[in-house]
Design a protein around this motif. Sequence first.
Motif, mmCIF file in Angstrom:
data_model
loop_
_atom_site.group_PDB
_atom_site.id
_atom_site.type_symbol
_atom_site.label_atom_id
_atom_site.label_comp_id
_atom_site.label_asym_id
_atom_site.label_seq_id
_atom_site.Cartn_x
_atom_site.Cartn_y
_atom_site.Cartn_z
ATOM 1 N N MET A 1 49.883 62.244 -16.543
ATOM 2 C CA MET A 1 50.640 63.356 -16.141
ATOM 3 C C MET A 1 50.686 62.923 -14.358
ATOM 4 O O MET A 1 51.351 62.967 -13.455
ATOM 5 C CB MET A 1 49.581 64.716 -15.672
ATOM 6 C CG MET A 1 49.412 65.196 -14.904
ATOM 7 S SD MET A 1 51.218 66.026 -14.358
ATOM 8 C CE MET A 1 50.762 67.323 -16.057
ATOM 9 N N LEU A 2 49.749 61.473 -14.530
ATOM 10 C CA LEU A 2 49.165 61.328 -12.761
ATOM 11 C C LEU A 2 50.354 60.395 -12.955
ATOM 12 O O LEU A 2 51.293 60.029 -11.831
ATOM 13 C CB LEU A 2 47.825 60.222 -13.198
ATOM 14 C CG LEU A 2 46.734 61.146 -13.164
ATOM 15 C CD1 LEU A 2 45.743 60.347 -13.830
ATOM 16 C CD2 LEU A 2 46.923 61.944 -11.479
ATOM 17 N N ALA A 3 50.814 59.531 -13.499
ATOM 18 C CA ALA A 3 51.920 58.301 -13.884
ATOM 19 C C ALA A 3 53.371 58.941 -13.465
ATOM 20 O O ALA A 3 54.071 58.707 -12.540
ATOM 21 C CB ALA A 3 51.864 57.528 -15.219
ATOM 22 N N SER A 4 53.935 60.520 -13.321
ATOM 23 C CA SER A 4 54.652 61.200 -13.064
ATOM 24 C C SER A 4 54.633 61.288 -11.246
ATOM 25 O O SER A 4 55.546 61.679 -10.485
ATOM 26 C CB SER A 4 54.688 62.582 -13.793
ATOM 27 O OG SER A 4 53.382 63.408 -13.594
ATOM 28 N N PHE A 5 52.881 61.137 -10.622
ATOM 29 C CA PHE A 5 52.921 61.379 -9.507
ATOM 30 C C PHE A 5 53.011 60.104 -8.868
ATOM 31 O O PHE A 5 53.826 59.768 -7.129
ATOM 32 C CB PHE A 5 51.687 61.864 -9.507
ATOM 33 C CG PHE A 5 51.476 63.374 -9.691
ATOM 34 C CD1 PHE A 5 52.559 63.871 -8.529
ATOM 35 C CD2 PHE A 5 51.237 63.562 -10.286
ATOM 36 C CE1 PHE A 5 52.441 66.144 -8.714
ATOM 37 C CE2 PHE A 5 51.529 65.464 -10.877
ATOM 38 C CZ PHE A 5 51.737 66.366 -9.638
ATOM 39 N N ALA A 6 52.568 58.762 -9.070
ATOM 40 C CA ALA A 6 52.715 57.239 -8.407
ATOM 41 C C ALA A 6 52.255 56.430 -9.605
ATOM 42 O O ALA A 6 51.802 57.019 -10.534
ATOM 43 C CB ALA A 6 51.494 57.119 -7.727
ATOM 44 N N PRO A 7 53.071 55.348 -9.593
ATOM 45 C CA PRO A 7 52.318 54.227 -10.787
ATOM 46 C C PRO A 7 50.855 54.536 -10.714
ATOM 47 O O PRO A 7 50.077 53.978 -9.818
ATOM 48 C CB PRO A 7 53.064 53.175 -10.215
ATOM 49 C CG PRO A 7 54.454 53.229 -8.854
ATOM 50 C CD PRO A 7 53.630 54.750 -8.682
ATOM 51 N N VAL A 8 50.564 54.046 -12.348
ATOM 52 C CA VAL A 8 49.466 53.637 -12.008
ATOM 53 C C VAL A 8 48.933 52.554 -13.259
ATOM 54 O O VAL A 8 49.968 52.098 -13.800
ATOM 55 C CB VAL A 8 49.006 54.791 -13.300
ATOM 56 C CG1 VAL A 8 47.387 55.048 -13.683
ATOM 57 C CG2 VAL A 8 48.809 56.225 -12.854
ATOM 58 N N ALA A 9 48.494 51.280 -12.445
ATOM 59 C CA ALA A 9 48.232 50.109 -12.862
ATOM 60 C C ALA A 9 47.432 49.937 -14.537
ATOM 61 O O ALA A 9 47.231 50.814 -14.604
ATOM 62 C CB ALA A 9 47.254 49.453 -12.158
ATOM 63 N N PRO A 10 47.990 49.123 -15.549
ATOM 64 C CA PRO A 10 47.538 48.840 -16.623
ATOM 65 C C PRO A 10 45.756 49.364 -16.467
ATOM 66 O O PRO A 10 45.411 50.115 -17.315
ATOM 67 C CB PRO A 10 47.977 47.710 -17.065
ATOM 68 C CG PRO A 10 49.103 47.454 -16.380
ATOM 69 C CD PRO A 10 49.240 48.123 -15.414
ATOM 70 N N ASP A 11 45.422 48.457 -15.369
ATOM 71 C CA ASP A 11 43.645 48.477 -15.660
ATOM 72 C C ASP A 11 43.133 49.540 -15.292
ATOM 73 O O ASP A 11 42.379 50.302 -15.781
ATOM 74 C CB ASP A 11 43.212 47.291 -14.380
ATOM 75 C CG ASP A 11 43.099 46.254 -14.740
ATOM 76 O OD1 ASP A 11 43.709 45.499 -15.438
ATOM 77 O OD2 ASP A 11 43.707 45.130 -13.612
ATOM 78 N N ASP A 12 44.000 50.586 -14.675
ATOM 79 C CA ASP A 12 43.599 52.132 -14.030
ATOM 80 C C ASP A 12 43.225 52.590 -15.142
ATOM 81 O O ASP A 12 42.292 53.341 -15.569
ATOM 82 C CB ASP A 12 44.500 52.829 -13.317
ATOM 83 C CG ASP A 12 44.032 52.164 -11.715
ATOM 84 O OD1 ASP A 12 43.017 51.538 -10.939
ATOM 85 O OD2 ASP A 12 45.478 52.158 -10.615
ATOM 86 N N THR A 13 45.070 52.134 -16.294
ATOM 87 C CA THR A 13 44.709 52.964 -17.572
ATOM 88 C C THR A 13 43.193 53.089 -18.691
ATOM 89 O O THR A 13 42.767 53.578 -18.857
ATOM 90 C CB THR A 13 46.176 52.910 -18.175
ATOM 91 O OG1 THR A 13 47.274 53.224 -17.268
ATOM 92 C CG2 THR A 13 46.166 53.747 -19.449
ATOM 93 N N THR A 14 43.124 51.795 -18.912
ATOM 94 C CA THR A 14 41.673 51.342 -18.448
ATOM 95 C C THR A 14 40.836 51.943 -18.882
ATOM 96 O O THR A 14 39.832 52.600 -19.530
ATOM 97 C CB THR A 14 41.594 50.002 -18.874
ATOM 98 O OG1 THR A 14 42.813 49.219 -19.408
ATOM 99 C CG2 THR A 14 40.523 49.662 -19.871
ATOM 100 N N MET A 15 40.660 52.173 -17.321
ATOM 101 C CA MET A 15 39.645 53.112 -16.561
ATOM 102 C C MET A 15 39.181 54.449 -17.241
ATOM 103 O O MET A 15 38.426 54.682 -17.575
ATOM 104 C CB MET A 15 40.094 52.850 -15.181
ATOM 105 C CG MET A 15 38.618 53.222 -14.710
ATOM 106 S SD MET A 15 38.058 55.308 -14.671
ATOM 107 C CE MET A 15 39.739 55.211 -12.790
ATOM 108 N N ILE A 16 40.986 55.100 -17.532
ATOM 109 C CA ILE A 16 40.592 56.382 -16.993
ATOM 110 C C ILE A 16 40.503 56.823 -18.747
ATOM 111 O O ILE A 16 39.544 57.644 -19.293
ATOM 112 C CB ILE A 16 42.601 57.088 -17.811
ATOM 113 C CG1 ILE A 16 42.179 56.752 -15.697
ATOM 114 C CG2 ILE A 16 42.433 58.600 -18.000
ATOM 115 C CD1 ILE A 16 44.381 57.405 -15.394
ATOM 116 N N ARG A 17 40.698 55.849 -19.658
ATOM 117 C CA ARG A 17 40.391 55.949 -21.176
ATOM 118 C C ARG A 17 39.370 55.961 -21.112
ATOM 119 O O ARG A 17 38.119 56.692 -21.769
ATOM 120 C CB ARG A 17 41.341 54.921 -21.942
ATOM 121 C CG ARG A 17 43.336 55.708 -21.754
ATOM 122 C CD ARG A 17 43.954 54.500 -22.701
ATOM 123 N NE ARG A 17 45.017 54.756 -23.046
ATOM 124 C CZ ARG A 17 45.879 53.600 -23.296
ATOM 125 N NH1 ARG A 17 45.957 52.728 -23.479
ATOM 126 N NH2 ARG A 17 46.598 54.234 -23.982
#
Length: 232
Positions: free
Chosen positions: A1-17
């Motif tokens: 969902m967040l990535a549909s609004f703006a690019p999300v970096a791989p490090d951010d994806t890891t933090m989210i998980r």
Amino acid sequence: MLASFAPVAPDDTTMIRRSFTAAPQQLPAGAALPLDPERNQARLVVKGWIARGAMLTDGRRQIVGLSLPGDVIVASGSVDADLQVWALTEIVTVDATAFWIALSEPGPAASPLREAWRRFRTAERLRMARQVIRLGRLNAYERTAHLLLELYERQVRLGTAGGGVLHLPLTQDVLADILGLSAVHMNRTLQQLRRDVLVDYRAGRTVLQDLKGLTQAASLSAVCGPLLPAAS
């Protein structure tokens, strides 16, 4: 969902998980969603649909907002924090408090994740403005067309809808509570949309047969932003 609004970096994806480590919570339809505003608690919707609204003393109900999979419900710091929150369908949520707090604390303004979160929250506020305009100025036909387009837009963004087909597990009574209509008026409006070959409504799955015609029927000013992604 967040990535549909703006690019999300791989490090951010890891933090989210890593933020979502608690066990998921499952609740049946009709159950209240427990949220503790004193803890700034937040929950991520994994499955199901959730309503926010109020029950009047005479039994009438007004739903002011819907939370779908991918949305984050915050107990405090939002415009509708004091409203009742309950499951419209069977739901699964997970504690998102750590994620919410991490993004609420000061950080790099240019962070891609923070920009995605800012746009996500802006979209929430826009939906609230749309609901006010729907209830205040649109007739039943326009309200229904506009709500269906908005729900379709949200599901297209999440990647769960396309080709005019959306998942809609809402009864006519629930739609009436969202749109401030009686059950009878809601039924007549859906019948009219069907006769105009704009919508084939069935609880569970709905086909928007003519997106352009439905957009014209919605009659909402562009001041509230586009209802459909450009790709649609």
